[in-house]
Design a protein around this motif. Structure first.
Motif, PDB file in Angstrom:
ATOM      1  N   LYS B  63       3.985 -37.513   8.954  1.00 19.97           N
ATOM      2  CA  LYS B  63       5.254 -36.897   8.981  1.00 19.97           C
ATOM      3  C   LYS B  63       6.228 -37.126   9.646  1.00 19.97           C
ATOM      4  O   LYS B  63       6.307 -37.747  10.862  1.00 19.97           O
ATOM      5  CB  LYS B  63       4.965 -35.085   9.063  1.00 19.97           C
ATOM      6  N   VAL B  64       7.539 -37.931   9.251  1.00 18.52           N
ATOM      7  CA  VAL B  64       8.831 -38.364  10.125  1.00 18.52           C
ATOM      8  C   VAL B  64       9.845 -37.553  10.187  1.00 18.52           C
ATOM      9  O   VAL B  64      10.235 -37.521   8.954  1.00 18.52           O
ATOM     10  CB  VAL B  64       8.510 -39.533  10.769  1.00 18.52           C
ATOM     11  N   THR B  65      10.256 -37.062  11.063  1.00 23.50           N
ATOM     12  CA  THR B  65      12.032 -36.830  11.074  1.00 23.50           C
ATOM     13  C   THR B  65      12.803 -37.155  11.978  1.00 23.50           C
ATOM     14  O   THR B  65      11.917 -37.787  12.558  1.00 23.50           O
ATOM     15  CB  THR B  65      11.674 -35.018  11.938  1.00 23.50           C
ATOM     16  N   PHE B  66      13.764 -37.280  11.837  1.00 22.76           N
ATOM     17  CA  PHE B  66      14.940 -37.982  12.548  1.00 22.76           C
ATOM     18  C   PHE B  66      16.207 -37.195  12.680  1.00 22.76           C
ATOM     19  O   PHE B  66      17.169 -36.596  11.470  1.00 22.76           O
ATOM     20  CB  PHE B  66      15.654 -39.117  10.763  1.00 22.76           C
ATOM     21  N   ASP B  67      16.526 -37.210  13.744  1.00 20.26           N
ATOM     22  CA  ASP B  67      17.725 -36.554  14.082  1.00 20.26           C
ATOM     23  C   ASP B  67      18.639 -37.185  14.553  1.00 20.26           C
ATOM     24  O   ASP B  67      18.465 -38.043  16.361  1.00 20.26           O
ATOM     25  CB  ASP B  67      17.634 -35.060  14.863  1.00 20.26           C
ATOM     26  N   THR B  68      19.769 -37.562  13.966  1.00 20.28           N
ATOM     27  CA  THR B  68      20.436 -38.976  14.735  1.00 20.28           C
ATOM     28  C   THR B  68      21.484 -38.473  15.679  1.00 20.28           C
ATOM     29  O   THR B  68      21.848 -38.618  16.664  1.00 20.28           O
ATOM     30  CB  THR B  68      21.409 -39.441  13.491  1.00 20.28           C
ATOM     31  N   THR B  69      21.721 -36.564  16.300  1.00 17.36           N
ATOM     32  CA  THR B  69      22.682 -35.908  16.798  1.00 17.36           C
ATOM     33  C   THR B  69      21.859 -36.089  18.231  1.00 17.36           C
ATOM     34  O   THR B  69      22.131 -36.615  19.283  1.00 17.36           O
ATOM     35  CB  THR B  69      23.261 -34.542  16.600  1.00 17.36           C
ATOM     36  N   LEU B  70      20.477 -35.176  18.173  1.00 12.73           N
ATOM     37  CA  LEU B  70      20.107 -35.366  19.097  1.00 12.73           C
ATOM     38  C   LEU B  70      18.957 -37.045  19.457  1.00 12.73           C
ATOM     39  O   LEU B  70      18.547 -37.253  20.483  1.00 12.73           O
ATOM     40  CB  LEU B  70      18.169 -35.185  19.221  1.00 12.73           C
ATOM     41  N   LYS B  71      19.275 -37.968  18.745  1.00 12.39           N
ATOM     42  CA  LYS B  71      19.060 -39.374  18.990  1.00 12.39           C
ATOM     43  C   LYS B  71      16.825 -39.228  19.324  1.00 12.39           C
ATOM     44  O   LYS B  71      16.384 -39.493  20.030  1.00 12.39           O
ATOM     45  CB  LYS B  71      19.450 -39.989  19.697  1.00 12.39           C
ATOM     46  N   GLN B  72      16.391 -39.150  18.635  1.00 13.67           N
ATOM     47  CA  GLN B  72      14.931 -38.545  18.480  1.00 13.67           C
ATOM     48  C   GLN B  72      14.612 -38.661  17.378  1.00 13.67           C
ATOM     49  O   GLN B  72      14.914 -38.112  16.059  1.00 13.67           O
ATOM     50  CB  GLN B  72      14.101 -37.336  19.130  1.00 13.67           C
ATOM     51  N   SER B  73      13.653 -39.112  17.490  1.00  9.34           N
ATOM     52  CA  SER B  73      12.430 -39.165  15.895  1.00  9.34           C
ATOM     53  C   SER B  73      11.650 -38.728  16.594  1.00  9.34           C
ATOM     54  O   SER B  73      10.525 -39.212  17.196  1.00  9.34           O
ATOM     55  CB  SER B  73      11.720 -40.243  15.592  1.00  9.34           C
ATOM     56  N   LEU B  74      10.152 -37.649  15.673  1.00 14.46           N
ATOM     57  CA  LEU B  74       9.192 -36.726  15.688  1.00 14.46           C
ATOM     58  C   LEU B  74       8.020 -37.619  14.464  1.00 14.46           C
ATOM     59  O   LEU B  74       8.767 -38.048  13.734  1.00 14.46           O
ATOM     60  CB  LEU B  74       9.594 -35.843  15.702  1.00 14.46           C
ATOM     61  N   PHE B  75       7.132 -38.405  15.403  1.00 14.15           N
ATOM     62  CA  PHE B  75       5.765 -38.172  14.409  1.00 14.15           C
ATOM     63  C   PHE B  75       4.750 -37.442  14.502  1.00 14.15           C
ATOM     64  O   PHE B  75       4.280 -37.459  15.485  1.00 14.15           O
ATOM     65  CB  PHE B  75       5.799 -40.212  15.055  1.00 14.15           C
ATOM     66  N   HIS B  76       3.995 -36.704  13.458  1.00 13.47           N
ATOM     67  CA  HIS B  76       3.154 -36.165  13.519  1.00 13.47           C
ATOM     68  C   HIS B  76       2.300 -37.229  12.299  1.00 13.47           C
ATOM     69  O   HIS B  76       2.142 -37.152  11.254  1.00 13.47           O
ATOM     70  CB  HIS B  76       3.776 -34.804  12.419  1.00 13.47           C
ATOM     71  N   ILE B  77       0.945 -36.634  13.079  1.00 11.28           N
ATOM     72  CA  ILE B  77       0.126 -36.872  12.723  1.00 11.28           C
ATOM     73  C   ILE B  77      -1.279 -34.806  11.836  1.00 11.28           C
ATOM     74  O   ILE B  77      -1.823 -34.587  12.802  1.00 11.28           O
ATOM     75  CB  ILE B  77      -0.707 -37.659  12.967  1.00 11.28           C
ATOM     76  N   THR B  78      -0.889 -33.974  11.234  1.00 12.29           N
ATOM     77  CA  THR B  78      -1.724 -33.453  10.169  1.00 12.29           C
ATOM     78  C   THR B  78      -3.590 -33.681  10.666  1.00 12.29           C
ATOM     79  O   THR B  78      -3.675 -34.983   9.617  1.00 12.29           O
ATOM     80  CB  THR B  78      -1.304 -32.865   9.383  1.00 12.29           C
ATOM     81  N   ALA B  79      -4.372 -32.834  10.820  1.00 13.14           N
ATOM     82  CA  ALA B  79      -5.506 -32.816  10.031  1.00 13.14           C
ATOM     83  C   ALA B  79      -6.532 -34.171  11.224  1.00 13.14           C
ATOM     84  O   ALA B  79      -6.112 -35.076  10.598  1.00 13.14           O
ATOM     85  CB  ALA B  79      -5.973 -33.177   9.166  1.00 13.14           C
TER      86      ALA B  79
END
Lengths: 113, 112
Positions: B63-79
């Protein structure tokens, strides 16, 4: 699944010599790229190529570097007079269009002696 | 100056847990952001692309999120699994030059 292939996998060259690194991109891709990665460092953009000409190049890609697509399948990177600091992994990549994911080869390790 | 920063050089987690990797950027206005996986001695392999108008993208356990206000992306690997152990790279276009720039990567180790 089609893949980008690079040859040779390892190239050892004397400083000052010319070297040509070869790549066969995925056949229906239109955009081609070269990157380098010095050992332990990040992947760095060198050049992008589209429609038989350079579309972007970085500050690393100076007059010692050139690229060519000599036929419908190969894409080459030439370093005219190699320096010790050119030692790195060189990756070729291709993509079907602009702003599309890039597919990378497994690189050529270039060692300059 | 333009920067792409990935939160840590190395991350160790236990099998089955969720790995979260961070990519922060400055002085970019990216239309999209990409995540790649790189194994030792291999070229980067594309995982996910997220566009500026998308908040979240999923693909199987990723799962990837993208927050252009925070200028940040989070990348998640579950299990997470030991086979997920690799270096994960974020990449951006949309800087001063219209070429793709990579972060330095986060080396993930998943322990059994």
């Amino acid at each position: 699944e089609p893949e980008v292939t690079q040859t040779p996998s390892h190239q050892v060259t004397q400083m000052g010599q010319e070297v040509i690194l070869r790549c066969v991109p995925i056949s229906n891709h239109l955009y081609f790229y070269w990157y380098r990665q010095i050992l332990g460092q990040k992947v760095e953009f060198l050049v992008s190529f589209y429609n038989n000409e350079i579309s972007e190049k970085s500050e690393i890609f100076d007059d010692q570097f050139s690229v060519e697509r000599p036929d419908g399948s190969n894409f080459t990177l030439k370093i005219r007079s190699t320096k010790l600091e050119d030692s790195a992994m060189y990756f070729c990549a291709s993509s079907p269009g602009d702003n599309q994911p890039q597919h990378f080869g497994d690189g050529t390790r270039l060692s300059i002696l | 100056s333009q920067k792409i920063e990935q939160n840590s050089e190395a991350l160790n987690i236990q099998e089955g847990k969720t790995a979260t990797l961070t990519c922060n950027y400055t002085n970019y206005s990216p239309a999209y952001l990409q995540w790649y996986r790189q194994d030792p001695g291999r070229g980067p392999v594309f995982l996910l692309l997220i566009r500026e108008n998308e908040k979240e993208k999923r693909k199987e356990r990723l799962k990837v999120t993208f927050d252009t206000t925070l200028k940040q992306s989070l990348f998640h690997i579950t299990a997470s699994q030991p086979a997920d152990s690799a270096t994960y790279l974020c990449a951006l276009e949309g800087g001063e030059d219209n070429d793709m720039r990579f972060g330095a990567g986060t080396r993930l180790t998943v322990k059994p």
